[in-house]
Design a protein around this motif. Structure first.
Motif, mmCIF file in Angstrom:
data_model
loop_
_atom_site.group_PDB
_atom_site.id
_atom_site.type_symbol
_atom_site.label_atom_id
_atom_site.label_comp_id
_atom_site.label_asym_id
_atom_site.label_seq_id
_atom_site.Cartn_x
_atom_site.Cartn_y
_atom_site.Cartn_z
ATOM 1 N N ASP A 97 6.772 2.743 -3.262
ATOM 2 C CA ASP A 97 6.769 2.964 -4.398
ATOM 3 C C ASP A 97 7.564 2.135 -5.337
ATOM 4 O O ASP A 97 7.532 1.704 -6.578
ATOM 5 C CB ASP A 97 6.954 4.618 -4.932
ATOM 6 N N PRO A 120 -1.025 -0.248 -10.276
ATOM 7 C CA PRO A 120 -2.207 0.588 -9.059
ATOM 8 C C PRO A 120 -2.984 -0.206 -8.499
ATOM 9 O O PRO A 120 -3.500 0.037 -7.543
ATOM 10 C CB PRO A 120 -2.655 1.775 -9.927
ATOM 11 N N ALA A 121 -3.760 -1.257 -9.177
ATOM 12 C CA ALA A 121 -4.629 -1.905 -8.695
ATOM 13 C C ALA A 121 -4.255 -2.671 -7.357
ATOM 14 O O ALA A 121 -5.236 -3.061 -6.447
ATOM 15 C CB ALA A 121 -5.232 -2.984 -9.867
ATOM 16 N N HIS A 122 -3.266 -3.130 -7.539
ATOM 17 C CA HIS A 122 -2.645 -3.989 -6.260
ATOM 18 C C HIS A 122 -2.509 -3.006 -5.142
ATOM 19 O O HIS A 122 -2.709 -3.385 -4.074
ATOM 20 C CB HIS A 122 -1.122 -4.725 -6.607
ATOM 21 N N ARG A 123 -2.002 -1.885 -5.251
ATOM 22 C CA ARG A 123 -1.835 -1.069 -4.111
ATOM 23 C C ARG A 123 -3.127 -0.369 -3.642
ATOM 24 O O ARG A 123 -3.326 -0.315 -2.521
ATOM 25 C CB ARG A 123 -1.097 0.242 -4.762
ATOM 26 N N VAL A 124 -4.250 -0.237 -4.533
ATOM 27 C CA VAL A 124 -5.565 -0.009 -4.179
ATOM 28 C C VAL A 124 -6.136 -1.125 -3.252
ATOM 29 O O VAL A 124 -6.721 -0.639 -2.206
ATOM 30 C CB VAL A 124 -6.552 0.266 -5.314
ATOM 31 N N ARG A 125 -5.960 -2.180 -3.648
ATOM 32 C CA ARG A 125 -6.574 -3.449 -3.222
ATOM 33 C C ARG A 125 -5.733 -3.678 -1.627
ATOM 34 O O ARG A 125 -6.632 -3.734 -0.592
ATOM 35 C CB ARG A 125 -6.099 -4.792 -4.005
ATOM 36 N N ALA A 177 0.787 -1.210 -0.020
ATOM 37 C CA ALA A 177 -0.046 0.037 0.078
ATOM 38 C C ALA A 177 1.016 1.108 0.061
ATOM 39 O O ALA A 177 0.597 2.252 -0.634
ATOM 40 C CB ALA A 177 -0.905 0.062 1.261
ATOM 41 N N GLY A 223 -4.603 -1.187 0.078
ATOM 42 C CA GLY A 223 -5.211 -0.118 0.887
ATOM 43 C C GLY A 223 -6.393 -0.156 1.446
ATOM 44 O O GLY A 223 -6.597 -0.048 2.565
ATOM 45 N N LEU A 224 -7.288 -0.977 0.816
ATOM 46 C CA LEU A 224 -8.634 -1.068 1.172
ATOM 47 C C LEU A 224 -8.738 -2.230 2.087
ATOM 48 O O LEU A 224 -9.511 -2.329 2.950
ATOM 49 C CB LEU A 224 -9.522 -1.543 -0.116
#
Length: 126
Positions: A25, A31-36, A22, A38-39
């Motif tokens: 960098d 970005p989808a993995h980072r968002v997942r 999350a 984070g969620l």
């Protein structure tokens, strides 16, 4: 937050992997993995900060619910402080970041416990 090369072998803990995904960098993640990640962290934080204290208040008596909520918050906060202390001692960002995460959950749980259990007593005058 960056994990040093010597700590790479210590990153077996799932919470640390989620924090890395999350926040960092340099992992080359989409970005989808980072968002997942984070969620998932947000959901876990909400569970610890709101869900568990809310469930504790469903326990029969108000005094028991208040006591259980306070114990939960103290244990969560103390666990975060212990993790941060170990991180300072070992120089490990992994332990420190986990400690900050648990500390944030303790702050949220404190607000939840006080709002659910304490405000109605304050307003009732007892």
């Amino acid at each position: 937050m960056s994990t040093s090369a010597s700590e790479r072998g210590e990153r077996d803990f799932w919470l640390v992997r989620l924090l890395d995904h999350a926040l960092r960098d340099d992992l080359g993640l989409r970005p989808a993995h980072r968002v997942r990640a984070g969620l998932i962290l947000l959901a876990l934080l909400l569970l610890l900060a709101v869900g568990v204290p809310l469930l504790l208040t469903m326990v029969g008596r108000r005094d028991a619910a208040l006591a259980l909520g306070v114990v939960f918050v103290v244990v969560l906060g103390a666990g975060g402080l212990v993790c941060r202390g170990i991180g300072e001692h070992k120089g490990s960002s992994v332990w420190k970041s986990s400690g900050y995460f648990f500390g944030a959950a303790a702050y949220g749980a404190t607000a939840t416990v006080s709002l659910i259990n304490g405000v109605h007593r304050l307003l009732a005058g007892s």
